[in-house]
Design an enzyme around this catalytic site. Structure first.
Site, mmCIF file in Angstrom:
data_model
loop_
_atom_site.group_PDB
_atom_site.id
_atom_site.type_symbol
_atom_site.label_atom_id
_atom_site.label_comp_id
_atom_site.label_asym_id
_atom_site.label_seq_id
_atom_site.Cartn_x
_atom_site.Cartn_y
_atom_site.Cartn_z
ATOM 1 N N GLU A 139 34.388 -0.986 55.724
ATOM 2 C CA GLU A 139 35.361 0.002 56.212
ATOM 3 C C GLU A 139 34.541 1.226 56.587
ATOM 4 O OE1 GLU A 139 37.182 3.004 56.516
ATOM 5 O OE2 GLU A 139 38.256 2.871 54.600
ATOM 6 N N GLU A 176 31.458 10.826 65.381
ATOM 7 C CA GLU A 176 32.262 11.186 64.206
ATOM 8 C C GLU A 176 31.660 12.428 63.552
ATOM 9 O OE1 GLU A 176 32.250 8.517 60.770
ATOM 10 O OE2 GLU A 176 34.389 8.930 60.526
ATOM 11 N N LYS A 186 29.124 1.303 42.890
ATOM 12 C CA LYS A 186 28.123 2.341 43.174
ATOM 13 C C LYS A 186 28.860 3.518 43.798
ATOM 14 C CE LYS A 186 25.483 4.202 45.659
ATOM 15 N NZ LYS A 186 25.616 5.668 45.872
ATOM 16 N N CYS A 223 38.073 8.853 57.160
ATOM 17 C CA CYS A 223 37.490 8.019 58.220
ATOM 18 C C CYS A 223 38.461 7.807 59.370
ATOM 19 C CB CYS A 223 36.997 6.705 57.640
ATOM 20 S SG CYS A 223 38.113 6.017 56.439
HETATM 21 P P1 ADP Z 1 29.083 9.532 54.300
HETATM 22 O O1 ADP Z 1 28.359 9.611 55.625
HETATM 23 O O2 ADP Z 1 30.551 9.523 54.398
HETATM 24 O O3 ADP Z 1 28.497 10.386 53.224
HETATM 25 P P2 ADP Z 1 27.627 7.269 53.558
HETATM 26 O O4 ADP Z 1 27.780 6.084 54.422
HETATM 27 O O5 ADP Z 1 26.360 8.040 53.629
HETATM 28 O O6 ADP Z 1 28.896 8.109 53.811
HETATM 29 O O7 ADP Z 1 27.848 6.894 52.045
HETATM 30 C C1 ADP Z 1 28.840 6.010 51.593
HETATM 31 C C2 ADP Z 1 28.278 5.248 50.427
HETATM 32 O O8 ADP Z 1 27.205 4.430 50.889
HETATM 33 C C3 ADP Z 1 27.681 6.126 49.323
HETATM 34 O O9 ADP Z 1 27.964 5.533 48.067
HETATM 35 C C4 ADP Z 1 26.203 6.064 49.611
HETATM 36 O O10 ADP Z 1 25.399 6.282 48.466
HETATM 37 C C5 ADP Z 1 26.054 4.643 50.094
HETATM 38 N N1 ADP Z 1 24.866 4.398 50.915
HETATM 39 C C6 ADP Z 1 24.235 5.244 51.766
HETATM 40 N N2 ADP Z 1 23.179 4.644 52.333
HETATM 41 C C7 ADP Z 1 23.119 3.380 51.848
HETATM 42 C C8 ADP Z 1 22.248 2.250 52.050
HETATM 43 N N3 ADP Z 1 21.213 2.318 52.871
HETATM 44 N N4 ADP Z 1 22.525 1.118 51.378
HETATM 45 C C9 ADP Z 1 23.583 1.033 50.560
HETATM 46 N N5 ADP Z 1 24.411 2.050 50.310
HETATM 47 C C10 ADP Z 1 24.201 3.214 50.937
#
Ligand code: ADP
Length: 486
Positions: A254, A389, A179, A288
Site C-alpha cells: 500500500e 507526492e 516493524k 497516502c
Molecule cells: P514515509 O516516506 O511515509 O516516511 P517510508 O516508506 O519511508 O514512508 O516508511 C514506511 C516504512 O517503511 C517505515 O517503517 C520505514 O522504516 C520502512 N522502510 C523504509 N525503507 C525501507 C527499506 N529499504 N526496507 C524495508 N522497510 C523500509
C-alpha cells in the site's frame, strides 16, 4: 505510565528485550522538538531473533488454536484497545503530531477493525469443487495461513496501521514481526503490552523497532519470512519488492498517491469547499490517499479556489495535544525539509500561492515543525508539484473544461490510490467513478473508510487490498486436495 523516562524495549518471543547491539534512538515530539523516549534500535540480528520466535510460534501451540480461539483473542484485544484508547490516541498525537481530536476519533474504526477480523476468524472456508475427471476423484480446497509475515508500517497513523496488520494476522493464523516506523514506535509498543495482557501466546506478534534501511530491509530480505505487508512510500515499496526476490515472498503493497479530487460546477459547493480542503489538509496532508490534486470546472474555478483558501486560513494550526488544534505539525525535521522543499519548488515553477506557502516560525511554532495549509493555484500538469507526492498540507489546483478532459488528466499519473468527484448529477458521478484508475473513488465525500470495505491501489500505488474479505485472502494460501473415491 508508559512514558516513564525508561528506554523502550522490543517485543521478541513474548519478552521485552534490548537491541542485540544495545543501541537506541530517540523518538521526538514534532510539536516541540523534545525527546519523548529512547527506543531500542533493532537491526538484522534482532530481526533474525524475531523471525525464529515467529516461526516457532507458527509451528507450535498457535497452530492448534481453533478459529474460535483466535476470535476470542481478537475480541479480548479489542476490549483492551477500547478501554485504553485515550492513552493510545495521546501516544499517537505526541509521537507523530496529529490533533488529539483526530486520533481520538479513530477509536470506533480501530476497535471496529479488531472486531471485524474477529468475525472473519470463524468465517474462513475453502470450497468443494466439481471436477470433470473420468474417474471418481473428489476435490476441495483448504485455506491455510501463509506463515510468518513481516509487517512494515508508516508513522502517519500508528495505532490504526498496527491494527490493520495485526487483525488479519491473528484472524488467519499467521505469525508476525511488526516493524513500526522509526518516527512513531510508541503506540505499537504499547499495543504489544495489550496483546500480552490479552493472552496472546509468545512469538505470535513480535515488534522490532528500528530504521527502514537496517531493520526494515533485513525483514524484507529474510529467507524465512513468507510474506511482507508494507504501507509506505512507492520508493520503499520498490526496494522491498527487490529485497523479497531471494525466497519469492508474497507481497502486499500500500504505497504512495497523488489523488485527484474533481469538482463539477453543479456540486453542492457549501459541502465541497470544506470537503476538498480536508481531503488534503487532514493529518497535515500526511495520508497516502490525500486529495492533493484539485480539478475545478472552469466556470467556478476562481471562486472555488478562493473559498478553499479562505476555509484553510481559518483552520487552527498548533500542538496536537490542544483540543482546539485542527492541523498539527509535520512528523519530523526530515519530512519538514521535504515539504518546505516542495513549497520552494512550486514557487520556482511559477504557481500562484493563494494561502500558506512557508513554514511557521513565530514564537509558539518555532521549536516544532509547522507548515500551514497551502493552496497553489494555476498549477500546470507537468510541474513537479502536480506530479510528485509531497505528503504535506499542499494542494495543487487546476481548472478544467470537459468531463473527458478531466478524466484523462486525473488519470495521467503514475499513482492510483484514491480519487474524488463532487457533483449532483448521478450519471456523471457513476461515469467518473467507473473511469478513474484508482483503488477507491469517493463521491461527494472523501476518505471514508470502513473495516468491511477494501482499500488499496493500482499502478504505482501498489497492490493487494486491506479491509474487507479480500484482506484475509492476502494472508491465506489455497491448497487443493484430491481424493480418489472410486
Ligand atoms: P514515509 O516516506 O511515509 O516516511 P517510508 O516508506 O519511508 O514512508 O516508511 C514506511 C516504512 O517503511 C517505515 O517503517 C520505514 O522504516 C520502512 N522502510 C523504509 N525503507 C525501507 C527499506 N529499504 N526496507 C524495508 N522497510 C523500509
Amino acid at each position: 505510565m508508559f512514558l516513564n523516562g525508561m528506554p523502550k524495549r522490543m517485543l521478541i518471543g513474548g519478552n521485552w528485550v534490548k537491541a542485540a547491539s544495545s543501541k537506541t534512538f530517540e523518538s521526538i515530539n514534532p510539536a516541540t522538538g523534545e525527546t519523548l523516549a529512547a527506543i531500542a534500535e533493532g537491526d538484522s540480528e534482532d530481526i533474525d531473533r524475531a523471525v525464529v520466535a515467529a516461526r516457532r510460534a507458527f509451528n507450535g501451540p498457535w497452530s492448534r488454536f481453533r478459529p474460535a480461539d483466535r476470535q476470542q483473542l481478537l475480541l479480548r484485544i479489542a476490549d483492551l484497545v477500547e478501554y485504553h484508547f485515550d492513552e493510545l490516541a495521546m501516544l499517537d498525537t505526541l509521537d507523530m503530531g496529529a490533533p488529539i481530536t483526530r486520533t481520538r476519533m479513530g477509536k470506533s474504526r480501530v476497535v471496529g477493525m479488531l472486531r471485524y477480523y474477529a468475525g472473519l476468524a470463524t468465517a474462513l472456508h475453502g470450497e468443494t469443487i466439481e471436477n470433470s475427471l473420468p474417474m471418481d476423484i473428489f476435490s476441495y480446497t483448504l485455506k491455510e495461513p501463509v506463515g510468518v509475515v513481516g509487517a512494515i508500517i508508516p508513522w502517519n497513523g500508528p495505532v490504526g496501521a498496527s491494527v490493520w496488520k495485526i487483525g488479519p494476522v491473528l484472524a488467519s493464523g499467521c505469525t508476525m514481526i511488526l516493524k513500526p516506523a522509526e518516527e512513531a514506535s510508541l503506540t505499537p509498543l504499547r499495543l504489544g503490552e495489550l496483546l500480552l495482557e490479552a493472552g496472546m501466546p509468545e512469538g505470535v506478534v513480535n515488534i522490532v523497532t528500528g530504521f527502514g534501511d537496517t531493520a526494515g530491509a533485513a525483514l524484507a530480505a529474510h529467507r524465512d519470512v513468507d510474506k511482507i505487508a508494507v504501507t509506505g512510500s512507492t520508493e520503499t515499496g520498490r526496494k522491498i519488492v527487490e529485497a523479497s526476490v531471494g525466497n519469492l515472498k508474497r507481497l502486499s503493497l500500500e504505497l504512495g498517491g497523488k489523488s485527484a479530487n474533481i469538482i463539477f460546477a453543479d456540486a453542492d459547493l457549501d459541502v465541497a469547499v470544506p470537503g476538498a480542503a480536508m481531503a488534503v489538509f487532514a493529518n497535515s496532508g500526511q495520508i497516502c490517499s490525500a486529495g492533493s490534486r484539485l480539478f475545478v470546472e472552469r466556470s467556478i474555478y476562481q471562486e472555488f479556489v478562493e473559498r478553499v483558501a479562505a476555509f484553510s486560513n481559518q483552520l487552527r494550526v498548533g500542538d496536537g495535544t490542544d483540543v482546539e488544534t485542527q492541523i498539527g505539525p509535520i512528523v519530523s525535521a526530515q519530512q519538514l525539509d521535504r515539504v518546505t522543499g516542495y513549497l520552494e519548488i512550486g514557487k520556482r515553477e511559477g504557481v500562484r500561492t493563494v494561502s500558506g506557502g512557508s513554514r511557521l516560525t513565530s514564537q509558539e511554532f518555532g521549536k516544532g515543525y509547522f507548515v500551514p495549509p497551502t493552496v497553489f493555484a494555476d498549477v500546470r500538469d507537468d510541474m513537479r508539484v502536480a506530479k510528485e507526492e509531497i505528503f504535506g498540507p499542499v494542494l495543487a489546483a487546476f481548472p478544467f473544461d470537459t468531463i473527458e478532459e478531466v478524466i484523462e488528466r486525473a488519470n495521467a499519473t503514475a499513482f492510483g490510490l484514491g480519487s474524488g468527484v463532487w457533483t449532483r448529477d448521478v450519471g456523471k458521478a457513476h461515469r467518473v467513478a467507473k473511469e478513474m484508475r484508482t483503488g477507491s473513488v469517493w463521491v461527494n465525500c472523501y476518505q471514508a473508510m470502513d473495516p468491511a470495505v477494501p482499500f488499496g491501489g493500482v499502478k504505482q500505488s501498489g497492490y493487494g487490498r486491506e479491509s474487507g474479505r479480500q484482506h484475509l485472502d492476502e494472508y491465506l494460501s489455497v491448497k487443493s486436495v484430491w481424493i480418489q473415491t472410486g
